[in-house]
Design a protein around this motif. Structure first.
Motif, PDB file in Angstrom:
ATOM      1  N   ILE A  42       0.826  -1.201   0.000  1.00 43.06           N
ATOM      2  CA  ILE A  42       0.000   0.000   0.000  1.00 43.06           C
ATOM      3  C   ILE A  42       0.865   1.257   0.000  1.00 43.06           C
ATOM      4  N   VAL A  43       0.502   2.206  -0.846  1.00 42.83           N
ATOM      5  CA  VAL A  43       1.091   3.551  -0.834  1.00 42.83           C
ATOM      6  C   VAL A  43      -0.052   4.551  -0.889  1.00 42.83           C
ATOM      7  N   ILE A  44      -0.061   5.505   0.023  1.00 45.33           N
ATOM      8  CA  ILE A  44      -1.095   6.539   0.067  1.00 45.33           C
ATOM      9  C   ILE A  44      -0.410   7.895   0.017  1.00 45.33           C
ATOM     10  N   LEU A  45      -0.803   8.697  -0.972  1.00 45.61           N
ATOM     11  CA  LEU A  45      -0.188  10.006  -1.185  1.00 45.61           C
ATOM     12  C   LEU A  45      -1.252  11.075  -1.377  1.00 45.61           C
ATOM     13  N   GLN A  46      -0.865  12.312  -1.099  1.00 41.61           N
ATOM     14  CA  GLN A  46      -1.744  13.428  -1.431  1.00 41.61           C
ATOM     15  C   GLN A  46      -1.826  13.551  -2.954  1.00 41.61           C
ATOM     16  N   ARG A  47      -2.919  14.096  -3.423  1.00 44.61           N
ATOM     17  CA  ARG A  47      -3.191  14.110  -4.864  1.00 44.61           C
ATOM     18  C   ARG A  47      -2.084  14.810  -5.661  1.00 44.61           C
ATOM     19  N   SER A  48      -1.398  15.766  -5.049  1.00 46.11           N
ATOM     20  CA  SER A  48      -0.340  16.498  -5.749  1.00 46.11           C
ATOM     21  C   SER A  48       0.841  15.600  -6.115  1.00 46.11           C
ATOM     22  N   TRP A  49       0.933  14.417  -5.496  1.00 43.55           N
ATOM     23  CA  TRP A  49       1.992  13.466  -5.815  1.00 43.55           C
ATOM     24  C   TRP A  49       1.478  12.252  -6.575  1.00 43.55           C
ATOM     25  N   ALA A  50       0.183  12.096  -6.672  1.00 45.39           N
ATOM     26  CA  ALA A  50      -0.391  10.848  -7.179  1.00 45.39           C
ATOM     27  C   ALA A  50      -0.057  10.591  -8.646  1.00 45.39           C
ATOM     28  N   ASP A  51      -0.120  11.615  -9.484  1.00 48.81           N
ATOM     29  CA  ASP A  51       0.150  11.405 -10.907  1.00 48.81           C
ATOM     30  C   ASP A  51       1.587  10.946 -11.132  1.00 48.81           C
ATOM     31  N   GLU A  52       2.524  11.548 -10.408  1.00 51.38           N
ATOM     32  CA  GLU A  52       3.921  11.145 -10.559  1.00 51.38           C
ATOM     33  C   GLU A  52       4.133   9.711 -10.089  1.00 51.38           C
TER      34      GLU A  52
END
Length: 265
Positions: A42-52
């Motif tokens: 599992i990896v959970i990130l804020q949307r500002s990092w999700a595309d990368e």
């Protein structure tokens, strides 16, 4: 965790396991559990990092075979089963702040943010069942231990701010079993596929097999060969170098057990 406890839990269905985990009644590693069902890193990130991070997964499928992605703000993996809640269904989580492990918890409900995107990444614990079905034993399971994991000198392919070295998991086997294990795991690219290296660990930057960076050490017999598979802990290492303000992952070896059978892959 003792092998006796592991054997008792191994008969639980994925839903039963998730309920135990959700209640806080089980917080251990999930190697050997799940009854032939897929497990996920599992990896959970804020949307500002999700595309990368999504691009990083696409460019590095051996380390990050992507099983599912949640909608921004949603904690539910729709493709992995019924009522799979990423906030509570992992035995142990790691919270990272600015690239550093901040703390480990067993529930992340109080940390959940409205713009979080969660990624489920294939796990080698899933193909372990295929190896067991073929009569190939794994010492870490026999000993009730977590699998040994190591940082390597193998570069990943960068994506924006995300770049770094591959992490691998290791399983020692006799030569005849190693050949069969390569054949079997090559059929499962969504759970890391075939090994990325076999034999001398120093060739990939590992100097001491009895000192893993994650998980537990396992003894290796003189007539055995170490096999190394790409590992879903790789994103943790890469994300640590990029230092986002906040990231949440599984603790190494503590996976989400899904309702999806590994044979479906």
């Amino acid at each position: 965790m003792t092998s006796k406890t592991l054997n008792a839990l191994a008969t639980r269905t994925p839903r039963e396991l998730r309920q135990l985990i959700r209640r806080g009644d089980y917080t251990g590693h999930t190697s050997g559990l799940g009854q032939r069902h897929l497990q996920a890193n599992i990896v959970i990130l804020q949307r500002s990092w999700a595309d990368e991070f999504l691009r990083f997964c696409v460019l590095n499928p051996r380390s990050c075979p992507l099983l599912d992605v949640t909608e921004p703000g949603s904690p539910y993996f729709e493709k992995l089963g019924s009522d799979v809640d990423v906030r509570s269904d992992v035995p142990r989580y790691r919270i990272h702040r600015r690239g550093q492990p901040y703390q480990e918890v067993t529930d992340i409900g109080e940390y959940w943010e409205a713009d979080f995107v969660a990624f489920a990444i294939g796990c080698s614990f899933s193909f372990e069942q295929a190896l067991l079905d073929a009569g190939i034993r794994m010492r870490h399971i026999d000993m009730g231990r977590n699998v040994a994991m190591y940082r390597t000198s193998i570069d990943t392919i960068p994506a924006g701010r995300l770049a770094g070295k591959m992490v691998v998991s290791m399983r020692p086997m006799k030569a005849v079993d190693a050949v069969r294990a390569i054949e079997i795991t090559s059929r499962f690219p969504m759970t890391h596929g075939a090994p990325v290296h076999i034999g001398d660990p120093t060739l990939i930057g590992i100097n001491d097999l009895q000192a893993p960076d994650f998980g537990d050490p396992v003894p290796i017999a003189e007539d055995e060969i170490p096999l190394f598979w790409a590992c879903g802990v790789t994103p943790q290492s890469v994300i640590a170098e990029a230092s986002p303000e906040l990231c949440i992952t599984h603790a190494p070896g503590h996976m989400l057990v899904s309702d999806k059978l590994y044979g479906e892959l």
